[in-house]
Write a protein that holds these residues in place. Sequence first.
Motif, PDB file in Angstrom:
ATOM      1  N   CYS A  13      19.059  32.920  39.423  1.00 26.89           N
ATOM      2  CA  CYS A  13      19.836  33.075  40.660  1.00 26.89           C
ATOM      3  C   CYS A  13      21.176  32.342  40.625  1.00 26.89           C
ATOM      4  CB  CYS A  13      19.026  32.599  41.861  1.00 26.89           C
ATOM      5  SG  CYS A  13      18.700  30.824  41.897  1.00 26.89           S
ATOM      6  N   GLY A  14      21.386  31.450  39.657  1.00 22.72           N
ATOM      7  CA  GLY A  14      22.659  30.752  39.533  1.00 22.72           C
ATOM      8  C   GLY A  14      22.790  29.504  40.397  1.00 22.72           C
ATOM      9  N   GLY A  15      21.782  29.158  41.167  1.00 25.56           N
ATOM     10  CA  GLY A  15      21.822  27.945  41.982  1.00 25.56           C
ATOM     11  C   GLY A  15      21.650  26.704  41.127  1.00 25.56           C
ATOM     12  N   ARG A  16      22.048  25.541  41.663  1.00 25.70           N
ATOM     13  CA  ARG A  16      21.919  24.281  40.922  1.00 25.70           C
ATOM     14  C   ARG A  16      20.731  23.508  41.479  1.00 25.70           C
ATOM     15  NH1 ARG A  16      25.234  23.265  37.180  1.00 25.70           N
ATOM     16  NH2 ARG A  16      25.053  21.014  37.305  1.00 25.70           N
ATOM     17  N   TYR A  17      19.770  23.206  40.597  1.00 21.69           N
ATOM     18  CA  TYR A  17      18.533  22.536  40.986  1.00 21.69           C
ATOM     19  C   TYR A  17      18.226  21.418  39.990  1.00 21.69           C
ATOM     20  CZ  TYR A  17      18.097  26.676  43.853  1.00 21.69           C
ATOM     21  OH  TYR A  17      18.345  27.670  44.772  1.00 21.69           O
ATOM     22  N   GLY A  28      15.165  20.890  29.640  1.00 20.24           N
ATOM     23  CA  GLY A  28      14.550  20.540  30.915  1.00 20.24           C
ATOM     24  C   GLY A  28      14.018  21.799  31.567  1.00 20.24           C
ATOM     25  N   ALA A  29      13.123  21.631  32.533  1.00 15.69           N
ATOM     26  CA  ALA A  29      12.556  22.769  33.259  1.00 15.69           C
ATOM     27  C   ALA A  29      13.146  22.789  34.665  1.00 15.69           C
ATOM     28  CB  ALA A  29      11.042  22.660  33.330  1.00 15.69           C
ATOM     29  N   VAL A  30      13.633  23.937  35.095  1.00 13.78           N
ATOM     30  CA  VAL A  30      14.233  24.083  36.423  1.00 13.78           C
ATOM     31  C   VAL A  30      13.159  23.858  37.481  1.00 13.78           C
ATOM     32  CG1 VAL A  30      15.470  25.660  37.961  1.00 13.78           C
ATOM     33  CG2 VAL A  30      15.897  25.742  35.518  1.00 13.78           C
ATOM     34  N   HIS A  31      13.481  23.068  38.495  1.00 18.34           N
ATOM     35  CA  HIS A  31      12.550  22.778  39.585  1.00 18.34           C
ATOM     36  C   HIS A  31      12.177  24.075  40.309  1.00 18.34           C
ATOM     37  CE1 HIS A  31      11.291  21.329  43.576  1.00 18.34           C
ATOM     38  NE2 HIS A  31      10.867  20.265  42.903  1.00 18.34           N
ATOM     39  N   ASP A  32      10.925  24.141  40.777  1.00 16.45           N
ATOM     40  CA  ASP A  32      10.489  25.307  41.555  1.00 16.45           C
ATOM     41  C   ASP A  32      11.371  25.467  42.789  1.00 16.45           C
ATOM     42  OD1 ASP A  32       8.436  26.029  39.901  1.00 16.45           O
ATOM     43  OD2 ASP A  32       6.904  24.944  41.008  1.00 16.45           O
ATOM     44  N   HIS A  33      11.865  26.676  43.016  1.00 18.64           N
ATOM     45  CA  HIS A  33      12.707  26.933  44.182  1.00 18.64           C
ATOM     46  C   HIS A  33      12.606  28.406  44.577  1.00 18.64           C
ATOM     47  CE1 HIS A  33      15.180  28.054  40.733  1.00 18.64           C
ATOM     48  NE2 HIS A  33      15.813  28.872  41.548  1.00 18.64           N
ATOM     49  N   LYS A  34      13.053  28.681  45.775  1.00 27.14           N
ATOM     50  CA  LYS A  34      13.071  30.048  46.286  1.00 27.14           C
ATOM     51  C   LYS A  34      14.511  30.521  46.352  1.00 27.14           C
ATOM     52  CE  LYS A  34       9.153  28.923  49.189  1.00 27.14           C
ATOM     53  NZ  LYS A  34       8.670  28.762  50.555  1.00 27.14           N
ATOM     54  N   VAL A  35      14.723  31.848  46.228  1.00 30.65           N
ATOM     55  CA  VAL A  35      16.072  32.391  46.328  1.00 30.65           C
ATOM     56  C   VAL A  35      16.552  32.272  47.769  1.00 30.65           C
ATOM     57  CG1 VAL A  35      17.512  34.423  46.014  1.00 30.65           C
ATOM     58  CG2 VAL A  35      15.693  33.940  44.387  1.00 30.65           C
ATOM     59  N   ARG A  36      15.709  32.630  48.713  1.00 30.69           N
ATOM     60  CA  ARG A  36      16.006  32.485  50.135  1.00 30.69           C
ATOM     61  C   ARG A  36      14.959  31.547  50.733  1.00 30.69           C
ATOM     62  NH1 ARG A  36      16.695  37.876  49.032  1.00 30.69           N
ATOM     63  NH2 ARG A  36      14.599  38.326  49.732  1.00 30.69           N
ATOM     64  N   PRO A  37      15.351  30.646  51.632  1.00 33.61           N
ATOM     65  CA  PRO A  37      14.425  29.621  52.133  1.00 33.61           C
ATOM     66  C   PRO A  37      13.137  30.160  52.758  1.00 33.61           C
ATOM     67  CG  PRO A  37      16.669  29.131  52.805  1.00 33.61           C
ATOM     68  CD  PRO A  37      16.696  30.472  52.159  1.00 33.61           C
ATOM     69  N   ARG A  38      13.162  31.314  53.399  1.00 30.11           N
ATOM     70  CA  ARG A  38      11.973  31.819  54.080  1.00 30.11           C
ATOM     71  C   ARG A  38      11.094  32.717  53.209  1.00 30.11           C
ATOM     72  NH1 ARG A  38      10.907  31.119  59.076  1.00 30.11           N
ATOM     73  NH2 ARG A  38      12.330  30.130  60.499  1.00 30.11           N
ATOM     74  N   ASP A  39      11.480  32.939  51.977  1.00 31.84           N
ATOM     75  CA  ASP A  39      10.661  33.754  51.065  1.00 31.84           C
ATOM     76  C   ASP A  39       9.343  33.051  50.757  1.00 31.84           C
ATOM     77  OD1 ASP A  39      12.516  35.732  50.902  1.00 31.84           O
ATOM     78  OD2 ASP A  39      13.249  35.184  48.910  1.00 31.84           O
ATOM     79  N   LEU A  40       8.323  33.853  50.461  1.00 34.52           N
ATOM     80  CA  LEU A  40       7.037  33.306  50.048  1.00 34.52           C
ATOM     81  C   LEU A  40       6.890  33.289  48.527  1.00 34.52           C
ATOM     82  CD1 LEU A  40       4.731  35.041  52.680  1.00 34.52           C
ATOM     83  CD2 LEU A  40       5.625  32.717  52.699  1.00 34.52           C
TER      84      LEU A  40
END
Length: 87
Positions: A13-17, A28-40
Amino acid sequence: MAASLPRVECPSCGGRYAAHPISALGMGAVHDHKVRPRDLVLCPGSMQRVPLRDATAWQDPLPGTQDTDPKEQQLDLFDDAPGDSRT
Protein backbone atom coordinates in the motif's frame (compact mmCIF):
# COMPACT_ATOMS: atom_id res chain seq x y z
CA MET A 1 15.34 3.05 27.74
CA ALA A 2 12.77 1.93 25.19
CA ALA A 3 14.00 0.93 21.76
CA SER A 4 12.31 2.49 18.76
CA LEU A 5 11.56 0.51 15.63
CA PRO A 6 12.56 1.81 12.19
CA ARG A 7 9.87 2.93 9.76
CA VAL A 8 9.70 1.19 6.38
CA GLU A 9 7.45 1.50 3.38
CA CYS A 10 4.83 -1.22 2.89
CA PRO A 11 5.42 -2.94 -0.47
CA SER A 12 1.66 -3.27 -1.04
CA CYS A 13 0.00 0.00 0.00
CA GLY A 14 3.01 2.34 0.24
CA GLY A 15 2.32 3.47 3.82
CA ARG A 16 5.13 3.85 6.37
CA TYR A 17 4.93 1.42 9.30
CA ALA A 18 7.21 0.00 11.96
CA ALA A 19 9.54 -2.85 10.95
CA HIS A 20 9.96 -5.65 13.46
CA PRO A 21 13.35 -7.33 13.70
CA ILE A 22 13.68 -10.79 12.19
CA SER A 23 16.47 -13.37 12.07
CA ALA A 24 17.77 -12.19 8.67
CA LEU A 25 20.42 -9.47 8.92
CA GLY A 26 19.47 -6.19 7.27
CA MET A 27 15.82 -7.20 6.94
CA GLY A 28 12.65 -6.42 8.88
CA ALA A 29 8.99 -7.45 8.81
CA VAL A 30 6.34 -4.78 8.20
CA HIS A 31 4.01 -4.36 11.19
CA ASP A 32 0.47 -5.69 10.77
CA HIS A 33 -1.76 -2.90 9.46
CA LYS A 34 -4.95 -2.26 7.55
CA VAL A 35 -5.28 -0.24 4.34
CA ARG A 36 -8.34 1.56 5.72
CA PRO A 37 -8.89 1.85 9.51
CA ARG A 38 -12.37 0.24 9.52
CA ASP A 39 -11.44 -2.77 7.37
CA LEU A 40 -11.55 -6.22 8.94
CA VAL A 41 -8.80 -7.55 6.66
CA LEU A 42 -5.10 -6.77 7.01
CA CYS A 43 -3.11 -5.27 4.16
CA PRO A 44 -1.44 -7.93 1.97
CA GLY A 45 1.90 -6.28 2.74
CA SER A 46 1.61 -6.99 6.48
CA MET A 47 4.48 -9.09 7.88
CA GLN A 48 6.35 -9.14 4.53
CA ARG A 49 10.13 -8.99 4.74
CA VAL A 50 11.65 -5.75 3.51
CA PRO A 51 15.27 -4.50 3.54
CA LEU A 52 16.19 -2.02 6.27
CA ARG A 53 18.08 1.00 5.04
CA ASP A 54 19.71 3.78 7.10
CA ALA A 55 19.89 1.52 10.13
CA THR A 56 22.13 3.94 12.01
CA ALA A 57 19.29 6.47 12.07
CA TRP A 58 17.32 4.46 14.60
CA GLN A 59 19.90 2.62 16.65
CA ASP A 60 20.06 3.44 20.34
CA PRO A 61 23.26 5.21 21.43
CA LEU A 62 25.88 3.33 23.41
CA PRO A 63 25.90 3.97 27.16
CA GLY A 64 28.01 7.01 28.00
CA THR A 65 27.77 8.57 24.51
CA GLN A 66 24.36 10.29 24.75
CA ASP A 67 25.78 13.83 25.06
CA THR A 68 28.49 13.54 22.39
CA ASP A 69 28.28 14.20 18.68
CA PRO A 70 29.04 10.98 16.72
CA LYS A 71 31.05 12.97 14.16
CA GLU A 72 33.32 14.29 16.90
CA GLN A 73 33.96 10.90 18.50
CA GLN A 74 37.38 9.47 17.81
CA LEU A 75 37.74 5.76 18.27
CA ASP A 76 41.32 4.77 19.01
CA LEU A 77 40.89 1.14 18.06
CA PHE A 78 44.13 0.65 16.17
CA ASP A 79 46.48 3.00 17.99
CA ASP A 80 49.89 1.59 18.80
CA ALA A 81 49.94 0.01 22.21
CA PRO A 82 52.99 0.26 24.48
CA GLY A 83 55.47 -2.41 23.43
CA ASP A 84 53.95 -2.75 19.96
CA SER A 85 56.63 -3.77 17.46
CA ARG A 86 54.78 -2.75 14.28
CA THR A 87 56.58 0.61 13.99
